[in-house]
Design an enzyme around this catalytic site. Sequence first.
Site, mmCIF file in Angstrom:
data_model
loop_
_atom_site.group_PDB
_atom_site.id
_atom_site.type_symbol
_atom_site.label_atom_id
_atom_site.label_comp_id
_atom_site.label_asym_id
_atom_site.label_seq_id
_atom_site.Cartn_x
_atom_site.Cartn_y
_atom_site.Cartn_z
ATOM 1 N N GLY A 98 0.807 -1.214 0.000
ATOM 2 C CA GLY A 98 0.000 0.000 0.000
ATOM 3 C C GLY A 98 0.839 1.261 0.000
ATOM 4 O O GLY A 98 2.045 1.251 0.246
ATOM 5 N N SER A 125 -3.002 -3.460 -4.233
ATOM 6 C CA SER A 125 -3.449 -3.287 -2.856
ATOM 7 C C SER A 125 -4.725 -2.460 -2.737
ATOM 8 O O SER A 125 -4.946 -1.513 -3.500
ATOM 9 C CB SER A 125 -2.346 -2.600 -2.042
ATOM 10 O OG SER A 125 -2.772 -2.311 -0.728
ATOM 11 N N TYR A 149 -8.698 -5.703 1.726
ATOM 12 C CA TYR A 149 -8.850 -5.542 3.169
ATOM 13 C C TYR A 149 -10.348 -5.520 3.469
ATOM 14 O O TYR A 149 -11.079 -4.685 2.931
ATOM 15 C CB TYR A 149 -8.195 -4.247 3.659
ATOM 16 C CG TYR A 149 -6.694 -4.303 3.732
ATOM 17 C CD1 TYR A 149 -6.054 -5.287 4.472
ATOM 18 C CD2 TYR A 149 -5.908 -3.350 3.075
ATOM 19 C CE1 TYR A 149 -4.679 -5.340 4.554
ATOM 20 C CE2 TYR A 149 -4.523 -3.393 3.155
ATOM 21 C CZ TYR A 149 -3.912 -4.385 3.899
ATOM 22 O OH TYR A 149 -2.543 -4.433 3.975
ATOM 23 N N THR A 175 -6.693 -10.476 2.711
ATOM 24 C CA THR A 175 -5.691 -10.438 3.767
ATOM 25 C C THR A 175 -6.363 -10.668 5.113
ATOM 26 O O THR A 175 -7.220 -9.883 5.532
ATOM 27 C CB THR A 175 -4.932 -9.102 3.757
ATOM 28 O OG1 THR A 175 -4.180 -9.009 2.545
ATOM 29 C CG2 THR A 175 -3.970 -9.013 4.930
ATOM 30 N N ARG A 184 3.721 -0.340 15.254
ATOM 31 C CA ARG A 184 4.895 -0.060 14.428
ATOM 32 C C ARG A 184 5.617 1.141 15.003
ATOM 33 O O ARG A 184 5.196 2.299 14.831
ATOM 34 C CB ARG A 184 4.476 0.159 12.985
ATOM 35 C CG ARG A 184 3.758 -1.061 12.399
ATOM 36 C CD ARG A 184 3.177 -0.823 11.029
ATOM 37 N NE ARG A 184 2.335 -1.950 10.609
ATOM 38 C CZ ARG A 184 1.546 -1.925 9.549
ATOM 39 N NH1 ARG A 184 1.472 -0.842 8.789
ATOM 40 N NH2 ARG A 184 0.804 -2.985 9.250
ATOM 41 N N LYS A 257 -4.582 -14.633 2.429
ATOM 42 C CA LYS A 257 -3.192 -14.267 2.725
ATOM 43 C C LYS A 257 -3.052 -13.943 4.210
ATOM 44 O O LYS A 257 -3.891 -13.247 4.788
ATOM 45 C CB LYS A 257 -2.791 -13.063 1.878
ATOM 46 C CG LYS A 257 -1.346 -12.620 2.036
ATOM 47 C CD LYS A 257 -1.049 -11.498 1.060
ATOM 48 C CE LYS A 257 0.410 -11.056 1.134
ATOM 49 N NZ LYS A 257 0.707 -10.329 2.376
ATOM 50 N N HIS A 281 2.893 -10.868 6.876
ATOM 51 C CA HIS A 281 2.784 -9.467 6.458
ATOM 52 C C HIS A 281 4.150 -8.767 6.486
ATOM 53 O O HIS A 281 4.270 -7.595 6.827
ATOM 54 C CB HIS A 281 1.787 -8.718 7.348
ATOM 55 C CG HIS A 281 0.998 -7.678 6.612
ATOM 56 N ND1 HIS A 281 -0.198 -7.948 5.977
ATOM 57 C CD2 HIS A 281 1.215 -6.352 6.389
ATOM 58 C CE1 HIS A 281 -0.673 -6.847 5.426
ATOM 59 N NE2 HIS A 281 0.177 -5.867 5.654
ATOM 60 N N ASP A 312 5.012 -15.356 1.117
ATOM 61 C CA ASP A 312 5.893 -14.198 1.043
ATOM 62 C C ASP A 312 6.525 -13.986 2.413
ATOM 63 O O ASP A 312 6.131 -14.586 3.402
ATOM 64 C CB ASP A 312 5.176 -12.949 0.529
ATOM 65 C CG ASP A 312 4.216 -12.328 1.539
ATOM 66 O OD1 ASP A 312 4.133 -12.777 2.693
ATOM 67 O OD2 ASP A 312 3.538 -11.364 1.163
ATOM 68 N N ILE A 315 11.803 -12.666 1.011
ATOM 69 C CA ILE A 315 12.364 -12.984 -0.311
ATOM 70 C C ILE A 315 13.250 -11.825 -0.765
ATOM 71 O O ILE A 315 12.788 -10.691 -0.905
ATOM 72 C CB ILE A 315 11.254 -13.225 -1.341
ATOM 73 C CG1 ILE A 315 10.381 -14.420 -0.957
ATOM 74 C CG2 ILE A 315 11.850 -13.386 -2.746
ATOM 75 C CD1 ILE A 315 11.055 -15.752 -1.091
ATOM 76 N N ARG A 316 14.519 -12.116 -0.993
ATOM 77 C CA ARG A 316 15.454 -11.093 -1.458
ATOM 78 C C ARG A 316 16.259 -11.547 -2.669
ATOM 79 O O ARG A 316 16.590 -10.742 -3.522
ATOM 80 C CB ARG A 316 16.433 -10.710 -0.332
ATOM 81 C CG ARG A 316 15.783 -10.022 0.867
ATOM 82 C CD ARG A 316 15.233 -8.656 0.508
ATOM 83 N NE ARG A 316 14.618 -7.979 1.646
ATOM 84 C CZ ARG A 316 13.345 -8.098 2.012
ATOM 85 N NH1 ARG A 316 12.544 -8.900 1.306
ATOM 86 N NH2 ARG A 316 12.854 -7.445 3.036
ATOM 87 N N ARG A 336 9.122 -5.765 -0.438
ATOM 88 C CA ARG A 336 9.913 -4.537 -0.271
ATOM 89 C C ARG A 336 10.942 -4.283 -1.374
ATOM 90 O O ARG A 336 11.135 -3.118 -1.747
ATOM 91 C CB ARG A 336 10.613 -4.551 1.093
ATOM 92 C CG ARG A 336 9.673 -4.346 2.282
ATOM 93 C CD ARG A 336 10.475 -4.307 3.581
ATOM 94 N NE ARG A 336 9.640 -4.083 4.745
ATOM 95 C CZ ARG A 336 9.095 -5.042 5.494
ATOM 96 N NH1 ARG A 336 9.275 -6.315 5.144
ATOM 97 N NH2 ARG A 336 8.370 -4.749 6.550
#
Length: 385
Positions: A98, A125, A149, A175, A184, A257, A281, A312, A315-316, A336
Site C-alpha cells: 500500500g 493493494s 482488506y 488479507t 509499528r 493471505k 505481512h 511471502d 524474499i530477497r 519490499r
Amino acid sequence: MSFPIGPATQAEVYVGSADALPFDPDEWETRARAALEPGPFDYIAGGAGGESTMQANRDAFARWRLRPAMLAGNQQRNLGISVLGTVSPTPFLLAPVGVLSAAYPEGDLAVARAAAAAAVPWVVSTAASAPMEAIADAMGDAPRWYQLYWVSDREVVASLVQRAEAAGYAAIVLTLDTLQLGWRVRDLKNRYLPFILGEGIGQFTSDPVFRSRLSVSPEQDPRGAGAAMVGMFSNLGLRWDDLKWLRERTRLPLLAKGVLRADDARRVLEAGVQGVIVSNHGGRQVDGAVAALDALVEVRDALGDNAVLLMDGGIRRGADVIKALALGADAVLLGRPYVYGLAVAGQAGVGRVIRNLTAEIDLTLALMGGHDIKALDRSWISPRP
C-alpha cells in the site's frame, strides 16, 4: 514456458550495461533510504515492535542449503508458473504493497507499467493511491490480482470486489492478518500515518459506496476521507463463517493471505477459498511471529501436494525463491525490494529489480542442475547442520 531473460541479462551486465542502478537488494534499500524522507522510508522498511519477525523471515532462509546436481544437460530451463489460471514467466508475483505514492509520485501506475512490461502478475493493494480501474488501464491485458482488506462496512467491501471483477482482475486475495494495524514503532516515532494525510485511499475515494458515507467529498476534504477510511478499517469481529458471504459475492478465485498455521490453512480451504498465501505481512503485524518459510513447511505438510500454496516474507535473492519452491510453494510474492526500486528509479527501478531477480533465479537453477522450476522438491534442499 521458456523465459530466456536470465542469460540475456547477464550479457547486458557484463558488456552493455551503462547505468548505475544496483544489483544487490541491500544496496537498493540503502539508496531508497537516501532518496526518501524518514517517515515514508520507515513506513516501507519498518516492522512491528522490535522487528524480530522481519529478522526471523531472513534467518529462516539461512537454515536451508541447496543441493546441486551436476551434468544435468539443462541448457534450456523453464521458469514459468501458472496459479489458478494466472500465468507468469517467473516464479514470483509482485506482492500487494500500500501507499506506493510514499515511495514515488504516481507509484501505483509506475509499478503497473513495470509489471505489465515484464508480464509479471501484480497483486494490487486496497491501500493504493490510484483507483483500481486506472491501474488496470495502465496494465492493459497483463495479469493482475486484487488484494482486499475486509473493512467493517460490508457494502464497501462488496463494491470493491465487484469493481475488481469488472476491471479484469483475475483473483481476489483476502488479507486475514491485518484486521487492525500493528504496533509499528518507527511510524509512531515519526508520527506518520499516511492515510490520515489522504494517501493510500484511492480505492476508497473512487468508490461510490464509500463516497456515499461522507458528508463532504474527498476532493474538498481529503483528510476527512482518510479519517473515515481509518475509522472503518478495524474489523476484529470477522469470523471464519463470514468467508461464505465473500465467496457468494464473486465468481473469481479467492486466496487467503496471512496464514501461518496448518489448522487455519485447513479452515481456509474448507470455506471454499481456492488458495492459501503463507505470510506474516513482512513482519509488520505481530512482533515475534513464526517465520513465513517455517510456516510454509508446516502448512504444506498438512495440506498435501495438491493445495494451491504461495508464500511471502523475506524474499530477497534467487536462492530464496528456489528454497521456498523446493519446500512447497507454488510461487512466491516479492515485496519490499521492488518498492525500494520504485523509490530509487521509478518504473525503471521496478523493472530492474524484476530483471535482476529473474536472472539470478535462472542462473541459480542452471548451476543447480534444474530444468523446470516447477519440478523442485525437497530432494534439492537440506537443513543446515
